[in-house]
Enzyme design. Structure first.
Site, PDB file in Angstrom:
ATOM      1  N   GLU A  99      12.024  70.128  39.680  1.00 47.08           N
ATOM      2  CA  GLU A  99      12.296  70.289  38.245  1.00 47.08           C
ATOM      3  C   GLU A  99      11.108  69.791  37.433  1.00 47.08           C
ATOM      4  O   GLU A  99      10.471  68.794  37.794  1.00 47.08           O
ATOM      5  CB  GLU A  99      13.567  69.509  37.878  1.00 47.08           C
ATOM      6  CG  GLU A  99      14.055  69.704  36.453  1.00 47.08           C
ATOM      7  CD  GLU A  99      15.425  69.064  36.240  1.00 47.08           C
ATOM      8  OE1 GLU A  99      16.268  69.129  37.167  1.00 47.08           O
ATOM      9  OE2 GLU A  99      15.660  68.491  35.169  1.00 47.08           O
ATOM     10  N   ASP A 101      10.413  68.984  33.376  1.00 45.60           N
ATOM     11  CA  ASP A 101      11.246  68.796  32.174  1.00 45.60           C
ATOM     12  C   ASP A 101      10.477  68.555  30.891  1.00 45.60           C
ATOM     13  O   ASP A 101       9.583  67.702  30.840  1.00 45.60           O
ATOM     14  CB  ASP A 101      12.125  67.540  32.342  1.00 45.60           C
ATOM     15  CG  ASP A 101      13.274  67.720  33.285  1.00 45.60           C
ATOM     16  OD1 ASP A 101      13.607  68.860  33.612  1.00 45.60           O
ATOM     17  OD2 ASP A 101      13.840  66.699  33.701  1.00 45.60           O
ATOM     18  N   GLU A 103      12.345  67.339  27.369  1.00 43.23           N
ATOM     19  CA  GLU A 103      13.599  67.032  26.671  1.00 43.23           C
ATOM     20  C   GLU A 103      13.248  66.423  25.320  1.00 43.23           C
ATOM     21  O   GLU A 103      12.389  65.538  25.235  1.00 43.23           O
ATOM     22  CB  GLU A 103      14.475  66.067  27.476  1.00 43.23           C
ATOM     23  CG  GLU A 103      15.089  66.690  28.715  1.00 43.23           C
ATOM     24  CD  GLU A 103      16.090  65.778  29.394  1.00 43.23           C
ATOM     25  OE1 GLU A 103      17.132  66.272  29.820  1.00 43.23           O
ATOM     26  OE2 GLU A 103      15.817  64.561  29.471  1.00 43.23           O
ATOM     27  N   HIS A 116      10.501  63.719  25.798  1.00 43.72           N
ATOM     28  CA  HIS A 116      10.686  63.087  27.102  1.00 43.72           C
ATOM     29  C   HIS A 116      10.260  64.091  28.171  1.00 43.72           C
ATOM     30  O   HIS A 116      10.704  65.236  28.151  1.00 43.72           O
ATOM     31  CB  HIS A 116      12.168  62.723  27.237  1.00 43.72           C
ATOM     32  CG  HIS A 116      12.579  62.178  28.562  1.00 43.72           C
ATOM     33  ND1 HIS A 116      12.787  60.831  28.783  1.00 43.72           N
ATOM     34  CD2 HIS A 116      12.873  62.790  29.736  1.00 43.72           C
ATOM     35  CE1 HIS A 116      13.185  60.652  30.036  1.00 43.72           C
ATOM     36  NE2 HIS A 116      13.239  61.821  30.633  1.00 43.72           N
ATOM     37  N   THR A 117       9.381  63.677  29.084  1.00 45.62           N
ATOM     38  CA  THR A 117       8.944  64.554  30.176  1.00 45.62           C
ATOM     39  C   THR A 117       9.264  63.902  31.510  1.00 45.62           C
ATOM     40  O   THR A 117       9.304  62.668  31.633  1.00 45.62           O
ATOM     41  CB  THR A 117       7.436  64.858  30.104  1.00 45.62           C
ATOM     42  OG1 THR A 117       6.689  63.656  30.340  1.00 45.62           O
ATOM     43  CG2 THR A 117       7.060  65.440  28.749  1.00 45.62           C
ATOM     44  N   ASN A 118       9.482  64.746  32.523  1.00 41.67           N
ATOM     45  CA  ASN A 118       9.760  64.232  33.857  1.00 41.67           C
ATOM     46  C   ASN A 118       9.401  65.312  34.875  1.00 41.67           C
ATOM     47  O   ASN A 118       9.382  66.505  34.545  1.00 41.67           O
ATOM     48  CB  ASN A 118      11.239  63.845  33.989  1.00 41.67           C
ATOM     49  CG  ASN A 118      11.496  62.800  35.072  1.00 41.67           C
ATOM     50  OD1 ASN A 118      10.620  62.471  35.865  1.00 41.67           O
ATOM     51  ND2 ASN A 118      12.719  62.285  35.104  1.00 41.67           N
ATOM     52  N   ARG A 127       9.915  59.865  37.020  1.00 40.81           N
ATOM     53  CA  ARG A 127       8.500  59.947  36.643  1.00 40.81           C
ATOM     54  C   ARG A 127       8.398  60.245  35.147  1.00 40.81           C
ATOM     55  O   ARG A 127       7.683  61.141  34.711  1.00 40.81           O
ATOM     56  CB  ARG A 127       7.803  61.028  37.458  1.00 40.81           C
ATOM     57  CG  ARG A 127       7.836  60.796  38.968  1.00 40.81           C
ATOM     58  CD  ARG A 127       7.048  61.852  39.702  1.00 40.81           C
ATOM     59  NE  ARG A 127       7.038  61.626  41.139  1.00 40.81           N
ATOM     60  CZ  ARG A 127       7.762  62.320  42.018  1.00 40.81           C
ATOM     61  NH1 ARG A 127       8.568  63.295  41.577  1.00 40.81           N
ATOM     62  NH2 ARG A 127       7.688  62.063  43.306  1.00 40.81           N
ATOM     63  N   GLU A 128       9.091  59.434  34.353  1.00 40.80           N
ATOM     64  CA  GLU A 128       9.202  59.718  32.926  1.00 40.80           C
ATOM     65  C   GLU A 128       7.957  59.286  32.150  1.00 40.80           C
ATOM     66  O   GLU A 128       7.411  58.211  32.377  1.00 40.80           O
ATOM     67  CB  GLU A 128      10.421  58.997  32.331  1.00 40.80           C
ATOM     68  CG  GLU A 128      11.747  59.389  32.945  1.00 40.80           C
ATOM     69  CD  GLU A 128      12.146  58.507  34.129  1.00 40.80           C
ATOM     70  OE1 GLU A 128      11.270  57.766  34.639  1.00 40.80           O
ATOM     71  OE2 GLU A 128      13.315  58.567  34.547  1.00 40.80           O
ATOM     72  N   TRP A 193      23.234  57.827  25.299  1.00 42.28           N
ATOM     73  CA  TRP A 193      21.925  57.288  25.690  1.00 42.28           C
ATOM     74  C   TRP A 193      20.742  57.828  24.887  1.00 42.28           C
ATOM     75  O   TRP A 193      19.685  57.200  24.839  1.00 42.28           O
ATOM     76  CB  TRP A 193      21.645  57.566  27.168  1.00 42.28           C
ATOM     77  CG  TRP A 193      21.506  59.024  27.512  1.00 42.28           C
ATOM     78  CD1 TRP A 193      22.500  59.865  27.889  1.00 42.28           C
ATOM     79  CD2 TRP A 193      20.304  59.821  27.498  1.00 42.28           C
ATOM     80  NE1 TRP A 193      22.011  61.134  28.113  1.00 42.28           N
ATOM     81  CE2 TRP A 193      20.671  61.133  27.880  1.00 42.28           C
ATOM     82  CE3 TRP A 193      18.968  59.564  27.198  1.00 42.28           C
ATOM     83  CZ2 TRP A 193      19.746  62.172  27.968  1.00 42.28           C
ATOM     84  CZ3 TRP A 193      18.045  60.599  27.296  1.00 42.28           C
ATOM     85  CH2 TRP A 193      18.432  61.880  27.677  1.00 42.28           C
ATOM     86  N   GLY A 197      18.988  54.207  22.908  1.00 41.65           N
ATOM     87  CA  GLY A 197      19.776  53.774  24.053  1.00 41.65           C
ATOM     88  C   GLY A 197      21.271  53.925  23.878  1.00 41.65           C
ATOM     89  O   GLY A 197      22.056  53.280  24.580  1.00 41.65           O
ATOM     90  N   ARG A 274      10.061  47.714  36.082  1.00 42.68           N
ATOM     91  CA  ARG A 274      10.875  48.713  36.766  1.00 42.68           C
ATOM     92  C   ARG A 274      10.486  48.837  38.234  1.00 42.68           C
ATOM     93  O   ARG A 274      11.325  49.168  39.081  1.00 42.68           O
ATOM     94  CB  ARG A 274      10.690  50.065  36.064  1.00 42.68           C
ATOM     95  CG  ARG A 274      11.544  51.177  36.622  1.00 42.68           C
ATOM     96  CD  ARG A 274      11.302  52.436  35.820  1.00 42.68           C
ATOM     97  NE  ARG A 274      12.038  53.569  36.335  1.00 42.68           N
ATOM     98  CZ  ARG A 274      11.891  54.823  35.888  1.00 42.68           C
ATOM     99  NH1 ARG A 274      11.040  55.066  34.895  1.00 42.68           N
ATOM    100  NH2 ARG A 274      12.591  55.802  36.404  1.00 42.68           N
TER     101      ARG A 274
END
Length: 286
Positions: A99, A101, A103, A116-118, A127-128, A193, A197, A274
Site C-alpha cells: 500500500e 498512502d 491521507e 499523512h503518508t505511509n 513508515r509514517e 484519532w 489525537g 517509538r
C-alpha cells in the site's frame, strides 16, 4: 547464447507495453460504496465524495497497476473538516498487502490540514511521515502524485517532491514490487484519532462534507489476466516510459529538502521513543 533469465525478461517486456490513461473519471473509476454519496458530475469529468453522519463514500480504479506514475487533482473538504479523513492510495489485497498512502486529516476552520503518508510492504507499514501544506488545499484543486517504480516511490504535490522511499531490499527491507494495486479513495469519519489525537470531534451540523476529484492521469503498467504490462524499447518511447527509471535530479532533491525542512511535522525515522531498539534499517541509509 542468452541465458534463460535474459530470454524470459525479454519475452515479458517485448510482449507488453506501458499504457497511459487520462480523461473522464467515469471511464477509469467505479464508485463502490456510500449509497449515492459518491457522484460523477460534469459528464464524468468530476467525481465527488460526500460524508454525513450515516455514511461516508468511496471509489476504486477499474484497472490494477504494477508500477506507474499516478496523478490526481483533489480539492479537499472546506471549512470545519475536523474528524474527517480523505484517503487516496494504492493498495493490493490479502493479508500481506502492499500500500502507498496519501491521507488528508481534517481540522478546525483556519487550522491546517495534515498530509499523512505511509508505505506498506507485505502487510507491514509503520513508515509514517506527516506534513503541513504550503497552500490552502480546500480553495482550489491541486495535483497529488505517486511515482512508483522498481527503485523508489516518490510522493509529490503540484510537482514538488515531499517524500522518497527507496528500495532497500539489499538490507532486508521489503519493497512493493510484486503485487498489483488498485487506486482507492474514501471520505470517512475518523474523529476517534484524526484531529488532535481524537480530542476534536466531527461537527455534524456542517455535514455533508465533500471532496472533489478531477484530471486523473496514469502512465502505468496495467495488470490484467495475470500479466503486467511493462515497456520495451521496441514498443514504447523513452519519454512515455521514463518514469520506470526516474529518480530525483539535483533540483528535485533541493525541493524535497525544502519541504522536509519547513513543512514536515512527523518522521518515523527520527522517532527514537517509538523505536527504542533503533530506527528501522531504511532510516539509517542515505
Amino acid at each position: 547464447m542468452a541465458s534463460s533469465t535474459t530470454v524470459s525478461v525479454l519475452l515479458l517486456f517485448s510482449s507488453l507495453l506501458v499504457v497511459a490513461f487520462a480523461g473522464n473519471m467515469d471511464q477509469q473509476f467505479d464508485v463502490t460504496w456510500g449509497d449515492g454519496r459518491g457522484k460523477m458530475l460534469n459528464n464524468g469529468d468530476l467525481l465527488t465524495l460526500s460524508l454525513d453522519k450515516p455514511s461516508g463514500s468511496g471509489f476504486q480504479s477499474k484497472n490494477e497497476y504494477l508500477f506507474g506514475k499516478i496523478d490526481m487533482q483533489l480539492k479537499l473538504v472546506p471549512g470545519n473538516s475536523a474528524g474527517t479523513v480523505t484517503a487516496y492510495y494504492l493498495s493490493s489485497k490479502g493479508s500481506n498487502w502492499d500500500e502507498i498512502d496519501f491521507e488528508f486529516l481534517g481540522n478546525l476552520s483556519g487550522d491546517p490540514y495534515i498530509l499523512h503518508t505511509n508505505v506498506f510492504s507485505q502487510g507491514k507499514g509503520n513508515r509514517e511521515q506527516q506534513f503541513y501544506l504550503w497552500f490552502d488545499p480546500t480553495a482550489d484543486f491541486h495535483t497529488y502524485s505517486i511515482l512508483w517504480n522498481p527503485q523508489r516511490i516518490i510522493f509529490s504535490v503540484d510537482g514538488t517532491p515531499i517524500r522518497e522511499f527507496k528500495n532497500s531490499e539489499s538490507i532486508g527491507v521489503p519493497f512493493p514490487k510484486n503485487q498489483a494495486m488498485r487506486i482507492y479513495s474514501s471520505l470517512w469519519n475518523a474523529d476517534d484519532w484524526a484531529t488532535r489525537g481524537g480530542l476534536v470531534k466531527t461537527d455534524w451540523s456542517k455535514a455533508p462534507f465533500t471532496a472533489s476529484y478531477r484530471n486523473f492521469k496514469a502512465d502505468a503498467c496495467v495488470f490484467s489476466s495475470g500479466k503486467s504490462s511493462c515497456p520495451s524499447s521496441s514498443t514504447s518511447s523513452s519519454t512515455s516510459s521514463s518514469w520506470l527509471s526516474q529518480q530525483l535530479d539535483t533540483t528535485a532533491q533541493e525541493r524535497l529538502r525544502w519541504v522536509q525542512k519547513n513543512y514536515m511535522i512527523y518522521n518515523y525515522c527520527t522517532d527514537g521513543k517509538r523505536f527504542p531498539q533503533g530506527v528501522p534499517p531504511e532510516c539509517r541509509t542515505s
